[in-house]
Design a protein around this motif. Structure first.
Motif, PDB file in Angstrom:
ATOM      1  N   LEU A  74      -8.711  -0.172  -2.131  1.00 29.93           N
ATOM      2  CA  LEU A  74      -7.592   0.096  -3.042  1.00 29.93           C
ATOM      3  C   LEU A  74      -7.599   1.559  -3.511  1.00 29.93           C
ATOM      4  O   LEU A  74      -6.546   2.173  -3.653  1.00 29.93           O
ATOM      5  CB  LEU A  74      -7.634  -0.841  -4.241  1.00 29.93           C
ATOM      6  N   ALA A  75      -8.782   2.108  -3.757  1.00 28.42           N
ATOM      7  CA  ALA A  75      -8.886   3.496  -4.225  1.00 28.42           C
ATOM      8  C   ALA A  75      -8.371   4.483  -3.176  1.00 28.42           C
ATOM      9  O   ALA A  75      -7.889   5.558  -3.526  1.00 28.42           O
ATOM     10  CB  ALA A  75     -10.334   3.825  -4.584  1.00 28.42           C
ATOM     11  N   ARG A  76      -8.428   4.112  -1.912  1.00 26.23           N
ATOM     12  CA  ARG A  76      -7.912   4.978  -0.846  1.00 26.23           C
ATOM     13  C   ARG A  76      -6.398   4.880  -0.714  1.00 26.23           C
ATOM     14  O   ARG A  76      -5.803   5.586   0.092  1.00 26.23           O
ATOM     15  CB  ARG A  76      -8.541   4.610   0.493  1.00 26.23           C
ATOM     16  N   GLY A  77      -5.788   3.982  -1.457  1.00 25.39           N
ATOM     17  CA  GLY A  77      -4.338   3.824  -1.387  1.00 25.39           C
ATOM     18  C   GLY A  77      -3.884   2.900  -0.277  1.00 25.39           C
ATOM     19  O   GLY A  77      -2.697   2.806   0.018  1.00 25.39           O
ATOM     20  N   TRP A  78      -4.820   2.208   0.348  1.00 15.30           N
ATOM     21  CA  TRP A  78      -4.481   1.255   1.396  1.00 15.30           C
ATOM     22  C   TRP A  78      -4.049  -0.063   0.755  1.00 15.30           C
ATOM     23  O   TRP A  78      -4.475  -0.396  -0.355  1.00 15.30           O
ATOM     24  CB  TRP A  78      -5.666   1.010   2.313  1.00 15.30           C
ATOM     25  N   ARG A  79      -3.227  -0.808   1.462  1.00 13.64           N
ATOM     26  CA  ARG A  79      -2.796  -2.110   0.957  1.00 13.64           C
ATOM     27  C   ARG A  79      -3.865  -3.145   1.298  1.00 13.64           C
ATOM     28  O   ARG A  79      -4.357  -3.204   2.420  1.00 13.64           O
ATOM     29  CB  ARG A  79      -1.452  -2.493   1.557  1.00 13.64           C
ATOM     30  N   LEU A  80      -4.228  -3.946   0.290  1.00  9.81           N
ATOM     31  CA  LEU A  80      -5.285  -4.940   0.444  1.00  9.81           C
ATOM     32  C   LEU A  80      -4.679  -6.331   0.317  1.00  9.81           C
ATOM     33  O   LEU A  80      -3.854  -6.582  -0.567  1.00  9.81           O
ATOM     34  CB  LEU A  80      -6.362  -4.732  -0.639  1.00  9.81           C
ATOM     35  N   TYR A  81      -5.112  -7.226   1.198  1.00  6.06           N
ATOM     36  CA  TYR A  81      -4.634  -8.605   1.183  1.00  6.06           C
ATOM     37  C   TYR A  81      -5.827  -9.546   1.100  1.00  6.06           C
ATOM     38  O   TYR A  81      -6.837  -9.354   1.777  1.00  6.06           O
ATOM     39  CB  TYR A  81      -3.841  -8.925   2.458  1.00  6.06           C
ATOM     40  N   ASN A  82      -5.679 -10.574   0.278  1.00  5.17           N
ATOM     41  CA  ASN A  82      -6.660 -11.640   0.207  1.00  5.17           C
ATOM     42  C   ASN A  82      -6.216 -12.730   1.174  1.00  5.17           C
ATOM     43  O   ASN A  82      -5.054 -13.093   1.212  1.00  5.17           O
ATOM     44  CB  ASN A  82      -6.737 -12.197  -1.221  1.00  5.17           C
ATOM     45  N   VAL A  83      -7.149 -13.265   1.942  1.00  8.19           N
ATOM     46  CA  VAL A  83      -6.827 -14.316   2.900  1.00  8.19           C
ATOM     47  C   VAL A  83      -7.032 -15.669   2.211  1.00  8.19           C
ATOM     48  O   VAL A  83      -8.116 -15.949   1.702  1.00  8.19           O
ATOM     49  CB  VAL A  83      -7.724 -14.214   4.155  1.00  8.19           C
TER      50      VAL A  83
END
Length: 181
Positions: A74-83
């Motif tokens: 998240l700190a890198r600005g990437w989108r994170l998804y929980n499976v």
């Protein structure tokens, strides 16, 4: 250069299995990293090779072992998804693989990226995680601590009730409650 990169991570307590794919779900790379700073550096270095700004990461959490990697993503600005593990299991029942392994699970997660929102079964399997504010993190911490204190209190009262019944069975019948003063 690839426009979009999709990353699937099967989280374990000591090692994480990682699969990298393009936007269509085609597998580009697979590897395993350790749960530590060296493994996380390797994770980010392998993804940075693709030099793209659209990176989406799906993680299958396991007892909180996704931390701190999830926060670093998240700190890198990437989108994170929980499976959603239950929906992933249903998907694997319908489209079975030859065997159960972490590598197969990560490939299945990449497939879910490919038709997220298209097939009814693929909907809501990947749930986007957003970065929380400092106030939200503090509230989450306090709520968890309160829940832990309540559980500890209940455990102590149960032990006290058992001890009182063993030592003086009639006392508990008179007072009606262990916490009664």
């Amino acid at each position: 250069m690839i426009n979009t990169v999709r990353v699937a991570v099967d989280v374990g307590s000591r090692f994480h299995q990682v699969a990298i794919g393009d936007g269509s779900g085609r597998l580009l790379d697979e590897f395993q990293i350790g749960h530590g700073s060296t493994g996380f550096e390797q994770f980010f270095a392998r993804i940075d090779q693709y030099a793209t700004t659209d990176v989406r990461v799906a993680m299958e959490g396991y007892n909180g072992w996704a931390r701190p990697l999830d926060q670093q993503v998240l700190a890198r600005g990437w989108r994170l998804y929980n499976v959603n593990n239950l929906k992933l299991a249903r998907y694997k029942e319908i489209f079975p693989a030859p065997a159960k392994s972490d590598a197969i699970d990560t490939r299945r997660m990449l497939e879910l990226f490919a038709f997220d929102g298209q097939r009814p079964l693929g909907r809501d399997v990947l749930q986007e995680v957003t970065s929380s504010t400092a106030t939200q993190r503090e509230l989450k911490y306090l709520t968890r601590r309160r829940r832990q204190h309540v559980a500890d209190r209940a455990t102590r009262l149960t032990r006290l009730r058992v001890d009182l019944s063993a030592v003086c069975p009639d006392l508990l019948a008179l007072t009606k409650a262990v916490e009664n003063l």
